[in-house]
Design a protein around this motif. Structure first.
Motif, PDB file in Angstrom:
ATOM      1  N   GLU A  41       3.589 -11.672  11.658  1.00 66.22           N
ATOM      2  CA  GLU A  41       3.198 -12.408  10.464  1.00 66.22           C
ATOM      3  C   GLU A  41       3.456 -11.540   9.230  1.00 66.22           C
ATOM      4  N   LEU A  42       4.039 -12.148   8.209  1.00 66.54           N
ATOM      5  CA  LEU A  42       4.239 -11.489   6.922  1.00 66.54           C
ATOM      6  C   LEU A  42       3.220 -12.009   5.930  1.00 66.54           C
ATOM      7  N   ARG A  43       2.639 -11.084   5.138  1.00 65.20           N
ATOM      8  CA  ARG A  43       1.604 -11.462   4.183  1.00 65.20           C
ATOM      9  C   ARG A  43       1.903 -10.890   2.802  1.00 65.20           C
ATOM     10  N   TYR A  44       1.495 -11.654   1.783  1.00 66.10           N
ATOM     11  CA  TYR A  44       1.616 -11.214   0.385  1.00 66.10           C
ATOM     12  C   TYR A  44       0.297 -11.495  -0.322  1.00 66.10           C
ATOM     13  N   THR A  45      -0.223 -10.485  -1.050  1.00 68.19           N
ATOM     14  CA  THR A  45      -1.469 -10.642  -1.794  1.00 68.19           C
ATOM     15  C   THR A  45      -1.335  -9.994  -3.163  1.00 68.19           C
ATOM     16  N   SER A  46      -1.590 -10.757  -4.238  1.00 66.57           N
ATOM     17  CA  SER A  46      -1.685 -10.186  -5.586  1.00 66.57           C
ATOM     18  C   SER A  46      -3.035  -9.497  -5.736  1.00 66.57           C
ATOM     19  N   LEU A  47      -3.019  -8.236  -6.163  1.00 67.57           N
ATOM     20  CA  LEU A  47      -4.253  -7.457  -6.236  1.00 67.57           C
ATOM     21  C   LEU A  47      -4.791  -7.333  -7.653  1.00 67.57           C
ATOM     22  N   SER A  48      -3.916  -7.053  -8.621  1.00 70.81           N
ATOM     23  CA  SER A  48      -4.360  -6.833 -10.002  1.00 70.81           C
ATOM     24  C   SER A  48      -3.166  -6.973 -10.930  1.00 70.81           C
ATOM     25  N   GLU A  49      -3.450  -6.923 -12.236  1.00 71.32           N
ATOM     26  CA  GLU A  49      -2.370  -7.123 -13.198  1.00 71.32           C
ATOM     27  C   GLU A  49      -2.725  -6.501 -14.537  1.00 71.32           C
ATOM     28  N   ALA A  79       1.489  -4.321  17.526  1.00 69.76           N
ATOM     29  CA  ALA A  79       1.356  -2.861  17.524  1.00 69.76           C
ATOM     30  C   ALA A  79       0.581  -2.331  16.329  1.00 69.76           C
ATOM     31  N   GLY A  80       0.350  -3.178  15.309  1.00 66.21           N
ATOM     32  CA  GLY A  80      -0.374  -2.708  14.140  1.00 66.21           C
ATOM     33  C   GLY A  80       0.087  -3.414  12.876  1.00 66.21           C
ATOM     34  N   VAL A  81      -0.276  -2.846  11.715  1.00 66.15           N
ATOM     35  CA  VAL A  81       0.014  -3.447  10.416  1.00 66.15           C
ATOM     36  C   VAL A  81       0.813  -2.463   9.569  1.00 66.15           C
ATOM     37  N   GLU A  82       1.974  -2.919   9.080  1.00 66.52           N
ATOM     38  CA  GLU A  82       2.765  -2.153   8.115  1.00 66.52           C
ATOM     39  C   GLU A  82       2.394  -2.648   6.718  1.00 66.52           C
ATOM     40  N   VAL A  83       2.100  -1.727   5.796  1.00 66.22           N
ATOM     41  CA  VAL A  83       1.631  -2.092   4.459  1.00 66.22           C
ATOM     42  C   VAL A  83       2.522  -1.430   3.406  1.00 66.22           C
ATOM     43  N   ALA A  84       2.874  -2.197   2.383  1.00 64.70           N
ATOM     44  CA  ALA A  84       3.599  -1.663   1.226  1.00 64.70           C
ATOM     45  C   ALA A  84       2.986  -2.244  -0.038  1.00 64.70           C
ATOM     46  N   ARG A 133       4.492  -3.878 -25.456  1.00 67.00           N
ATOM     47  CA  ARG A 133       5.700  -3.547 -24.704  1.00 67.00           C
ATOM     48  C   ARG A 133       6.365  -4.779 -24.118  1.00 67.00           C
ATOM     49  N   ARG A 134       5.674  -5.915 -24.206  1.00 67.92           N
ATOM     50  CA  ARG A 134       6.145  -7.173 -23.634  1.00 67.92           C
ATOM     51  C   ARG A 134       6.375  -7.024 -22.128  1.00 67.92           C
ATOM     52  N   THR A 135       5.354  -6.528 -21.460  1.00 67.31           N
ATOM     53  CA  THR A 135       5.437  -6.355 -20.017  1.00 67.31           C
ATOM     54  C   THR A 135       4.222  -6.951 -19.310  1.00 67.31           C
ATOM     55  N   ARG A 136       4.470  -7.425 -18.115  1.00 67.05           N
ATOM     56  CA  ARG A 136       3.411  -7.835 -17.194  1.00 67.05           C
ATOM     57  C   ARG A 136       3.673  -7.120 -15.872  1.00 67.05           C
ATOM     58  N   VAL A 137       2.712  -6.313 -15.446  1.00 66.85           N
ATOM     59  CA  VAL A 137       2.869  -5.537 -14.217  1.00 66.85           C
ATOM     60  C   VAL A 137       1.816  -6.007 -13.219  1.00 66.85           C
ATOM     61  N   THR A 138       2.280  -6.613 -12.140  1.00 69.90           N
ATOM     62  CA  THR A 138       1.403  -7.147 -11.104  1.00 69.90           C
ATOM     63  C   THR A 138       1.470  -6.239  -9.881  1.00 69.90           C
ATOM     64  N   THR A 139       0.325  -5.732  -9.461  1.00 68.44           N
ATOM     65  CA  THR A 139       0.254  -4.945  -8.238  1.00 68.44           C
ATOM     66  C   THR A 139       0.036  -5.890  -7.062  1.00 68.44           C
ATOM     67  N   ALA A 140       0.918  -5.791  -6.076  1.00 68.88           N
ATOM     68  CA  ALA A 140       0.880  -6.695  -4.930  1.00 68.88           C
ATOM     69  C   ALA A 140       0.940  -5.896  -3.633  1.00 68.88           C
ATOM     70  N   ARG A 141       0.393  -6.477  -2.595  1.00 66.92           N
ATOM     71  CA  ARG A 141       0.415  -5.851  -1.268  1.00 66.92           C
ATOM     72  C   ARG A 141       1.226  -6.727  -0.313  1.00 66.92           C
ATOM     73  N   TYR A 142       2.158  -6.101   0.356  1.00 70.34           N
ATOM     74  CA  TYR A 142       2.952  -6.755   1.395  1.00 70.34           C
ATOM     75  C   TYR A 142       2.543  -6.173   2.741  1.00 70.34           C
ATOM     76  N   GLU A 143       2.412  -7.046   3.732  1.00 70.38           N
ATOM     77  CA  GLU A 143       1.998  -6.597   5.058  1.00 70.38           C
ATOM     78  C   GLU A 143       2.837  -7.278   6.131  1.00 70.38           C
ATOM     79  N   ARG A 144       3.160  -6.526   7.157  1.00 74.00           N
ATOM     80  CA  ARG A 144       3.761  -7.083   8.365  1.00 74.00           C
ATOM     81  C   ARG A 144       2.788  -6.819   9.509  1.00 74.00           C
ATOM     82  N   VAL A 145       2.239  -7.881  10.078  1.00 71.07           N
ATOM     83  CA  VAL A 145       1.231  -7.772  11.128  1.00 71.07           C
ATOM     84  C   VAL A 145       1.903  -8.022  12.474  1.00 71.07           C
ATOM     85  N   THR A 146       1.859  -7.027  13.359  1.00 68.06           N
ATOM     86  CA  THR A 146       2.470  -7.121  14.673  1.00 68.06           C
ATOM     87  C   THR A 146       1.431  -6.746  15.729  1.00 68.06           C
TER      88      THR A 146
END
Length: 253
Positions: free
Chosen positions: A164-172, A193-198, A178-191
């Motif tokens: 399973e692949l997951r995406y979650t917006s955490l903060s912004e 064998a465990g969870v890969e997080v970026a 500066r005319r910028t929007r920076v969104t911190t997001a978490r990506y996960e691959r759930v297998t």
């Protein structure tokens, strides 16, 4: 992380399965048919809409700053039996062998360039790669802040029956100066064998119509039209989604 490296690793896999919309190739087909071939798609990603234009018989190359996206695009082209040049380069430092009658960004990819200096260098590079009578299409977007209720909400999709692949917006953080929007997001691959997080920071850098006009002028480009995408009429300064068509100015930039 360098913004140009955002689309790498798990993010590339999640993008393919979790993106909320697809590109309609027709506006880009019409643009290339009007302004000519060869054409170049900047920000081609995994091949959308690039490969549809190639399948329609158009001579279109693609370029992307993500090595992982370029690899996936080449794989998809091979699966469809299509031949096209796909290059791993940044928009601000293009160095391609051909010049192009049509250059376009697939959607508001120009907004991924993190600041005005990088955007200006990209416009200079576009000018250098346009034929004398060529034109470039640049969709632009002024993002609204993400609604508070959208944070900590997880989107998911299956990669295969056990993954399973997951995406979650955490903060912004939105910076109007500066005319910028920076969104911190978490990506996960759930297998099994465990969870890969970026965790990644998705940076959007926006432009006003007048600001984009000024950037183009400094790069030796002329804005021949700036159209509000919602109305189809010339874009007022308050527009939040608009598309520019630009050509080379005569003489050096």
């Amino acid at each position: 992380m360098d913004p140009a490296d955002f689309y790498s690793g798990i993010v590339v896999d999640a993008y393919a399965r979790l993106k909320s919309s697809t590109f309609d190739p027709e506006p880009y087909v019409r643009f290339v048919q009007r302004h000519g071939e060869p054409a170049l798609e900047i920000g081609c990603g995994d091949g959308e809409p690039l490969l549809d234009l190639c399948a329609a018989g158009l001579d279109v190359d693609g370029v992307d700053s993500s090595a992982d996206m370029v690899a996936r695009c080449r794989e998809k082209a091979a699966e469809r039996g299509l031949t096209t040049g796909v290059f791993h380069q940044r928009a601000e430092s293009l160095d391609l062998e051909r010049r192009y009658a049509s250059i376009y960004f697939a959607g508001p990819t120009f907004n991924l360039l993190p600041d005005d200096d990088t955007a200006s260098r990209a416009l200079h590079a576009i000018r250098d790669h346009l034929t004398e009578d060529g034109a470039a299409l640049v969709p632009l977007w002024v993002p609204a802040p993400t609604p508070p209720d959208d944070f900590d909400v997880t989107l998911s999709a299956s990669e295969d029956p056990d993954v399973e692949l997951r995406y979650t917006s955490l903060s912004e953080v939105v910076d109007p100066q500066r005319r910028t929007r920076v969104t911190t997001a978490r990506y996960e691959r759930v297998t099994p064998a465990g969870v890969e997080v970026a965790d990644r920071e998705w940076l959007i850098h926006w432009h006003t119509p007048s600001g984009f006009h000024a950037l183009c002028a400094s790069a030796g480009l002329r804005v021949v039209s700036l159209v509000n995408d919602e109305t189809g009429s010339p874009a007022p300064e308050a527009s939040t989604t608009f598309t520019a068509t630009v050509t080379r100015e005569e003489g050096p930039p």
